[in-house]
Enzyme design. Structure first.
Site, short mmCIF file in Angstrom:
data_model
loop_
_atom_site.label_atom_id
_atom_site.label_comp_id
_atom_site.label_asym_id
_atom_site.label_seq_id
_atom_site.Cartn_x
_atom_site.Cartn_y
_atom_site.Cartn_z
N LYS A 52 0.84 -1.21 0.00
CA LYS A 52 0.00 0.00 0.00
C LYS A 52 0.88 1.25 0.00
O LYS A 52 0.63 2.20 -0.76
CB LYS A 52 -0.93 -0.01 1.23
CG LYS A 52 -2.04 -1.04 1.13
CD LYS A 52 -2.79 -1.29 2.44
CE LYS A 52 -3.84 -2.39 2.26
NZ LYS A 52 -4.56 -2.74 3.50
N GLN A 96 -4.25 -1.46 9.78
CA GLN A 96 -4.28 -2.81 9.21
C GLN A 96 -4.81 -3.80 10.25
O GLN A 96 -4.37 -3.80 11.40
CB GLN A 96 -2.88 -3.20 8.73
CG GLN A 96 -2.83 -4.51 7.96
CD GLN A 96 -3.54 -4.47 6.61
OE1 GLN A 96 -3.71 -3.43 6.01
NE2 GLN A 96 -3.98 -5.62 6.14
N ASP A 119 -10.73 3.18 4.77
CA ASP A 119 -11.16 1.78 4.73
C ASP A 119 -12.69 1.67 4.70
O ASP A 119 -13.23 0.60 4.42
CB ASP A 119 -10.65 1.02 5.96
CG ASP A 119 -9.43 0.17 5.66
OD1 ASP A 119 -9.33 -0.34 4.54
OD2 ASP A 119 -8.58 0.02 6.56
N1 GUN Z 1 -6.87 -6.73 6.68
C1 GUN Z 1 -7.30 -7.48 5.63
N2 GUN Z 1 -7.91 -6.71 4.70
C2 GUN Z 1 -7.89 -5.45 5.18
C3 GUN Z 1 -8.36 -4.20 4.66
O1 GUN Z 1 -8.95 -4.09 3.59
N3 GUN Z 1 -8.11 -3.13 5.45
C4 GUN Z 1 -7.48 -3.21 6.64
N4 GUN Z 1 -7.31 -2.10 7.34
N5 GUN Z 1 -7.04 -4.34 7.14
C5 GUN Z 1 -7.24 -5.45 6.40
#
Ligand code: GUN
Length: 304
Positions: A52, A96, A119
């Site tokens: 990311k 995350q 998110d």
């Molecule tokens: N863990 C697995 N997928 C995601 C996501 O799309 N966003 C976040 N913040 N954590 C994750």
């Protein structure tokens, strides 16, 4: 032969559009910024977050990675988020998941200001999405809709069946498909005669989190099958169950000792009219939509 929906190509298209937007914002002296918070050392999370942050750099966004230790407390995390909420150069805050068990994840996610919730996990954004108001929508379901639209697959009037009711994928995917005028059915672990319902789907979205759960009998011939699952398998017997006779997969499996399978059994794809492969289907869209959400958040916060 079923048509393969190339998520990587669609993600590249979206990222190039985002880069263009970032360039235009730069002319106004605006540089969208993302803060990515990665707690402890979960290997999969480390890979995702690095990817990311790297993508931010490629598209011209500012980014910052914050890595609290595994032992961090809820109070410390709340203070960290409060700081990010207040910082002018941060437009998006990504925490995350999963978080270690001592951290109150709900409390923490609710402490992110909705304007920076890229998110789309905050209840305010979930509510806005539900009410059809402008909202930051969760990245993976937003990616699902982008794959369908950009592949020219009709949604309006189609029967979309979503298997899985998670707050992160199933529920928001259902809502987004409803806003595109699909007739939406949500199925879950308590659904009776699941196959009878999934067989009615023109668009079948599998977001259960169980390797190869959707079998060929559950798919209507010609349906579009969107596989959101990412399940790592390491067991040879399980490998054979899904990929017997697939030489390319066998090579990957013997080299790495594991491979990724979605929530859809590979044999079920053969029944479909179009499908997203795993890997290379929905996965790449998640990061592309995060970038898109961050730029959107930067614009919305400035009233643009
Ligand atoms: N863990 C697995 N997928 C995601 C996501 O799309 N966003 C976040 N913040 N954590 C994750």
């Amino acid at each position: 032969m079923a048509r393969v929906l190339d998520g990587a190509a669609i993600a590249a298209e979206i990222k190039s559009e985002v880069a263009q937007e970032v360039k235009l914002l730069a002319e106004q002296g605006i540089r969208p910024g993302l803060a990515a918070v990665l707690v402890g050392h979960v290997p999969a999370s480390e890979i995702y977050v690095r990817s990311k942050v790297k993508t931010c750099g490629e598209l011209g966004l500012f980014s910052e990675m914050i890595t609290p230790p595994e032992t961090v407390t809820t109070e410390e995390m709340l203070a960290l988020v409060a700081d990010l909420n207040a910082r002018e150069e941060i437009d998006g805050i990504l925490i995350q998941l999963p978080l270690p068990p001592q951290v109150n994840a709900k409390l923490l996610l609710d402490s992110v200001v909705p304007e920076k919730d890229v998110d789309g996990f905050h209840p305010v954004n979930a509510g806005r999405l539900q009410a059809g108001r402008p909202a930051l929508a969760p990245c993976t379901p937003a990616g699902v809709v982008q794959i369908l639209k950009r592949s020219g697959i009709p949604i309006s009037g189609q029967h979309a069946v979503v298997v899985g009711r998670s707050d992160i994928v199933g529920k928001p995917a259902s809502m987004l498909l409803l806003h595109e005028n699909a007739t939406v059915t949500i199925c879950h672990s308590k659904t009776r005669d699941l196959g009878a319902i999934t067989r009615q789907a023109d668009i079948l979205v599998a977001a259960i989190g169980r390797a190869g759960f959707v079998t060929p009998e559950m798919v209507k011939p010609g349906a579009t099958v969107i596989d959101v699952g990412i399940n790592r398998i390491t067991d040879l017997a399980e490998f054979e169950k899904f990929f017997a006779g697939d030489g390319k997969r066998a090579e990957i499996f013997s080299k790495r000792g594991s491979t990724i399978v979605g929530d859809v059994h590979p044999k079920a794809f053969e029944i479909a009219g179009a499908y997203t492969p795993v890997p290379g289907g929905v996965g790449p869209l998640t990061i592309a939509m995060l970038m898109s959400n961050t730029v959107r958040a930067a614009r919305m916060r400035r009233g643009l």
